[in-house]
Scaffold this active site. Structure first.
Site, PDB file in Angstrom:
ATOM      1  N   LYS A  87      44.367  26.934  32.632  1.00 40.41           N
ATOM      2  CA  LYS A  87      45.216  28.300  32.820  1.00 40.41           C
ATOM      3  C   LYS A  87      45.130  28.693  34.073  1.00 40.41           C
ATOM      4  CE  LYS A  87      41.377  30.296  33.430  1.00 40.41           C
ATOM      5  NZ  LYS A  87      41.306  30.944  34.722  1.00 40.41           N
TER       6      LYS A  87
ATOM      7  N   TYR B 180      42.140  36.155  31.237  1.00 39.28           N
ATOM      8  CA  TYR B 180      41.289  36.151  30.066  1.00 39.28           C
ATOM      9  C   TYR B 180      41.258  37.661  29.222  1.00 39.28           C
ATOM     10  CZ  TYR B 180      38.776  32.065  31.463  1.00 39.28           C
ATOM     11  OH  TYR B 180      38.433  30.910  31.745  1.00 39.28           O
TER      12      TYR B 180
END
Lengths: 372, 372
Positions: free
Chosen positions: B139, B224
């Protein structure tokens, strides 16, 4: 069913036993916060507005050493008689909303604590000032900054003191954190997070009536986050953004905010991220610096405030906030003491300037600059 | 001096000892999260990008039961030789950025884990897909939603699986909270708070280079909070507002965000209040429902995640996140297992759609509607 009262009672139910005169000196002895003592006569206070919070203040004041309830102002004769017998208040110190201007002729009352719905504060405070008595006004001081300015002017003109009922400014954990931040123990301050909220009960209460409350959760509990951001960060915000969310428009009518998220920016680049709600249970402040952090959790409830920093937990004994507040306010009013963080009208005005900006930001969807 | 690495190492230093194969089964036995077992052959993985995070993944994979490092792709021959001897990798499984398309002719590699700077993901993932290998992409999946869509299309066309390195989706405390929320244990979800941040070190690192990182803290750690808001709330956001604050423009240049506050609204009226920063230490998620709450603190660091709810603390033993992630991904890729919360390309795309909206909200100062 008033779930606000339930919420508050749940927080304090087990603590009333601590509300004894002896605990006040324990606080003074252990906190190290009260370097100023006041040794003059007690502040003789009349309470205006005998609702649930007025009752809480009165009960807490039974443990005061330097403040005393001597009078009441109420529109409800039955409440007056109950309070008279409970607190031994002479008939000559009882007033209603029509005749309380006569208090100017009463030498046995020093100050009036205005604990009425928000929309009434401005006129009542100005009338008390004109009667020549010091005024303590419950928060929010007024419905907006303009009202606060008028109140400040009236009190200056009348040469009386004007304080706002900021009980957290005397709460020892809170004050200790403010002091630590002032001493630079957290380094450069970077951010604040503040959550203040509870699921409010009875939809018919004045707090959900725009005409009496002037708003919703922001006016009632969001002001703790506004005020907390200012005393925790130790600077004045220079911009505000805000977003309103309403899930129950039947209960939270036009002009009564259910939930508002707001963000503040400070001159050094520190930021505050806050949520206030009449729907979500929230009670936490966090301050982050580049050398440490402080957390107050709970941060604004009536029950014991719990504080910890990167160095560990604080352990001041709990004292009913209103007991300490009123003893300290006696020293401020009669002894010219200065609190660690101000509680005067200018302080109330600053919070309302931020609140005005938050409502404007909600309305316009834009970043609103501030200059306090 | 890379303070990011310091930060991560501080979080895990005392835990590496736990990173033993035996702990993996302890996790499976105690968490009750892994109802799907995968009993086929191990997933044979080539790591693309041998930087600090690639090294972390490789070390954690030593404890894997179902995934194995068999190859590397790197532009630095010295790194390749170090990894070869450390992980016993044959020369025929080593590639550079020019020749890795040849991996299509290598029957000993099942999947490539792309762990390179963000701006390289799109082209590298598409090349791996064209080589007929499954792809795990670290990511953020791409620089924006458009890139993610192109990557998804390429993998569909090539009939290979595309996963995103969402290690938290396999972290047992996190998964247990997701499961509890799904079962309604917190009641109606009202709000989420997410803080993700750390003071980043070396100003010359690629994470602070717009051309390689595509942004700043939001791309690296803010994702996140974006992802966490979605898996904690269990809904997709319908609006975004955001505010950027920059205190150090010399370090955080144009297009590289230092600190962003962002707010999300969900279909049921739930809200998220998030802060991401390369300046402030933040690592906490809170979920509030009308019947309870959950807190993850830390919420996204490599070290042990700590969870508690209104019912008390959770106590899953810590396992290196990347160990669990890679074992589970073997089951997803080779065994068609389904994780509790998805980790596929569509999932990566959704986060980038939110991130695109956050950057747009910062730029325009306006609320941005979303439809995931």
């Amino acid at each position: 069913m008033n779930s606000r009262r339930d919420f508050l009672q749940k927080l304090t139910a087990s603590l009333i036993i601590l509300n004894l005169p002896g605990q006040v000196s324990a606080y003074a002895a252990t906190s190290g916060l009260n370097t100023q003592t006041y040794d003059g006569p007690p502040l003789r206070v009349a309470i205006m507005g005998l609702g649930s919070y007025g009752s809480r203040v009165a009960e807490a004041m039974q443990a005061c050493k330097k403040a005393k309830i001597v009078g009441v102002i109420s529109g409800t004769p039955s409440k007056i008689s109950t309070w008279q017998s409970k607190y031994n208040i002479p008939a000559k110190n009882c007033y209603n909303y029509e005749n309380f201007d006569d208090i100017k002729n009463n030498p046995d009352i020093d100050a009036v604590y205005v604990i009425t719905p928000n929309a009434l504060h401005r006129d009542q405070v100005i009338r008390v000032a004109k009667a020549g008595k010091h005024v303590i006004c419950e928060k929010p001081m007024g419905l907006n900054a303009k009202e606060c300015e008028e109140m400040i002017d009236a009190c200056k003109k009348a040469n009386v003191k004007l304080l706002v009922g900021y009980r957290m400014h005397f709460e020892p954990n809170t004050v200790e954190i403010i002091n630590q931040r002032s001493r630079g123990e957290f380094g450069r301050i970077l951010s604040f997070e503040g959550g203040t909220g509870f699921p409010i009960g009875d939809p018919t209460q004045w707090r959900l009536n725009k005409a009496l409350a002037g708003g919703g959760s922001l006016m009632d509990v969001g002001i703790y986050a506004v005020n907390g951001a200012r005393y925790m960060v130790g600077q004045e915000p220079v911009w505000v953004t805000a977003q309103e969310t309403k899930t129950n428009p039947a209960k939270f009518k036009e002009g009564v905010d259910e939930t508002i998220q707001f963000q503040l920016g400070f001159p050094n680049g520190a930021i505050a991220s806050c949520v206030t709600s009449y729907n979500i249970s929230l009670d936490r402040f966090v301050l982050n610096g580049d050398k440490g952090f402080a957390e107050l959790r709970p941060a604004f409830g009536y029950g014991p405030i719990k504080a910890r920093t990167n160095k560990g937990e604080l352990s001041f004994p709990h004292v009913m906030h209103q007991t300490t507040q009123m003893d300290e306010m006696a020293g401020i009013i009669l002894g010219n003491n200065k609190p660690v963080f101000p509680v005067d009208g200018e302080e109330g005005l600053k919070d309302l300037k931020v609140i005005d900006a938050i409502y404007l930001a909600v309305k316009t969807g834009k970043k609103v600059p501030l200059s306090l």
